[in-house]
Scaffold this active site. Sequence first.
Site, PDB file in Angstrom:
ATOM      1  N   ARG A 131     -12.859   2.078  -6.339  1.00 55.01           N
ATOM      2  CA  ARG A 131     -12.589   2.291  -3.918  1.00 55.01           C
ATOM      3  C   ARG A 131     -12.292   4.096  -4.390  1.00 55.01           C
ATOM      4  O   ARG A 131     -10.969   4.139  -4.169  1.00 55.01           O
ATOM      5  CB  ARG A 131     -11.141   1.774  -3.559  1.00 55.01           C
ATOM      6  CG  ARG A 131     -11.542  -0.424  -3.806  1.00 55.01           C
ATOM      7  CD  ARG A 131     -10.411  -0.411  -3.527  1.00 55.01           C
ATOM      8  NE  ARG A 131     -10.528  -2.067  -3.467  1.00 55.01           N
ATOM      9  CZ  ARG A 131      -9.562  -2.904  -3.506  1.00 55.01           C
ATOM     10  NH1 ARG A 131      -8.572  -2.218  -2.453  1.00 55.01           N
ATOM     11  NH2 ARG A 131     -10.933  -4.547  -3.075  1.00 55.01           N
TER      12      ARG A 131
ATOM     13  N   ASP B   7       0.788  -1.391  -0.469  1.00 54.59           N
ATOM     14  CA  ASP B   7       0.578  -0.407  -0.205  1.00 54.59           C
ATOM     15  C   ASP B   7       0.962   1.492   0.324  1.00 54.59           C
ATOM     16  O   ASP B   7       2.114   1.898  -0.091  1.00 54.59           O
ATOM     17  CB  ASP B   7      -0.971  -0.170   1.230  1.00 54.59           C
ATOM     18  CG  ASP B   7      -1.732  -1.281   1.028  1.00 54.59           C
ATOM     19  OD1 ASP B   7      -2.302  -2.150   0.216  1.00 54.59           O
ATOM     20  OD2 ASP B   7      -2.237  -1.325   2.019  1.00 54.59           O
TER      21      ASP B   7
ATOM     22  N   ASP C  89      -5.737   3.269   2.419  1.00 58.50           N
ATOM     23  CA  ASP C  89      -6.242   2.252   2.490  1.00 58.50           C
ATOM     24  C   ASP C  89      -6.131   2.287   4.016  1.00 58.50           C
ATOM     25  O   ASP C  89      -5.536   2.667   5.235  1.00 58.50           O
ATOM     26  CB  ASP C  89      -5.678   1.127   2.364  1.00 58.50           C
ATOM     27  CG  ASP C  89      -6.176   0.436   1.346  1.00 58.50           C
ATOM     28  OD1 ASP C  89      -6.360   0.796   0.282  1.00 58.50           O
ATOM     29  OD2 ASP C  89      -5.657  -1.025   1.188  1.00 58.50           O
TER      30      ASP C  89
ATOM     31  N   ASP D  23      -1.034  -2.640  -4.299  1.00 56.14           N
ATOM     32  CA  ASP D  23      -2.635  -2.452  -3.994  1.00 56.14           C
ATOM     33  C   ASP D  23      -3.128  -0.877  -3.279  1.00 56.14           C
ATOM     34  O   ASP D  23      -2.923  -0.032  -4.467  1.00 56.14           O
ATOM     35  CB  ASP D  23      -2.206  -3.726  -2.688  1.00 56.14           C
ATOM     36  CG  ASP D  23      -3.892  -3.635  -2.445  1.00 56.14           C
ATOM     37  OD1 ASP D  23      -5.009  -3.975  -2.652  1.00 56.14           O
ATOM     38  OD2 ASP D  23      -3.537  -4.577  -0.955  1.00 56.14           O
TER      39      ASP D  23
END
Length: 532
Positions: A426, A346, A373, A369
């Site tokens: 997302r 991430d 997050d 990724d």
Amino acid sequence: MRHAHSPGAHRARRAGLVTAAATIALAVVMTALLNLTGGVAMAATLFSDNFNSGSATGWSKSGGDWSVVTDGTGTFQQAKVDSELARQFAGSTSWTNYTVTARVKPTGFSGSGRYAALGARSTGSSTRYQLALLNSGRAELQAVNGSSVTVIGGVNLTVSTGTWYTLQLTASGSTLTGWVNGTQVASGGNSQFGAGRIVLVTSYATARFDDVVVSDSAGPAPTTGGPQPSASPPGSPSPQPSSSPQPPAGGLVGWATVNGSTSGGSGGSTVNVTSASQFLSEINSSGTKTITFSGTFNISGMNKVASNKTILGVGSSATLVGGGLTLSNVSNVIIRNINFRDWDDDAINVETSSHHVWIDHNSLSNGYDGAIDIKRGSDYITVSWNRIFNHDKSMLLGHSDDNGSQDIGHLRVTYHHNWFDGSGTRHPRVRFGNPVHVYNNYYNGNEYGVASTCGAGVLVEGNYFENVDEPTAVGYADSPVGAIVQRNNYFVGSGSPASGGGSVNSIPYSYTLQTASSIKSIVTASAGTGRI
């Protein structure tokens, strides 16, 4: 944190989304009714020009020395400083209620009381409403009728040459409202001019103009009193009154201001680091610190950040390549003005009950990724003015459908003024958090915008969706549905938004909602690195 996603899994997620959508036909019907009653603002762009073509087709000149020049990209320049009035007109004399937005950079003034301005409802060469940047240190909303100038309202504002300002002027009936850099500076009534063209103006000044957008009025314009209530389905929250206008790009608002504060390394020492090893050591050191850096650091994996830190890139060059930052069970952290690229897990991971975090003005691209997050019971977080591009999975909120025992009552995050620039999914994908606030973001060319699942509650308002397949989704893939209230958003070439799925809790903090049709120009001018 690392998750493998095959093309087949990707297709399965899409199929799951279709299935979930089929189960909420009633919510879709409600959305259609809201379209008819004004709950969804389907505004239209009447005119736009970024001057990147190298020409000024569609504009008509009155005075001054105008040309299209390069200032990073194409811009429209007025270069005659001794011109009493230099004007360029565009649009229709029959336009009535609309919003015009443009970036304006004064480059020189000759004498005092001089200005560069953006105008609306110009009925002739000497009549208009205008929002003017004056070198006397004012931003004023004015009605100009020949030599007669009526000041509708204004504020003291430092006007500097060589600085870009984003101006927005809305004419709605007899009400005129103006904003500078996202902050409302004036609003008032005047009925002198009922219709007319837009106009770029200088008076004894030189200036550059760019990113001009005109849209029809889509719902009431926001005021300094805060966002105004609009038609919403049962259970939706109303915006909270604001005691002051939203600050310009760079000010902290949202969940990171609630139940405490987020100050990062303010009040502590400042350390300018010059190597990747020193950087990694300082961000995980004890004490209250501001860590600054410039240039490119190559790192790998996920690197821990300790509490009470501000990590700040200098200028626009500060770059982390190959790895990311992880915040685990920490608090009071600010991450600003950093380019993240090619991360192997991430870029920014916030987890394990971390709280009071502000992630602002970063640019993130081409990672493995998640870009940003947030999960595992983390709370009180604001994600603002970031740009995501050349990347798929942007912002996950809540990592797993079976983590409700840790996440319910937490995962409260504000996402505002972010630029989702062709990123895939997302934006965010939400589990459990309620309320999550998604406002005044610009979406362009995305597979989907916001997805609410696992009983989450998300307020989606005042965003600009352009070429987005599914702007909002109630439920996603195999996850159970969450709630979405969406209102006063602006849609261009996008699919139908979904809403419903339950109730959304009220927003507890003050904020000012900007007109959705203006968000594209505001966000593209100010999001990402090098713009604080």
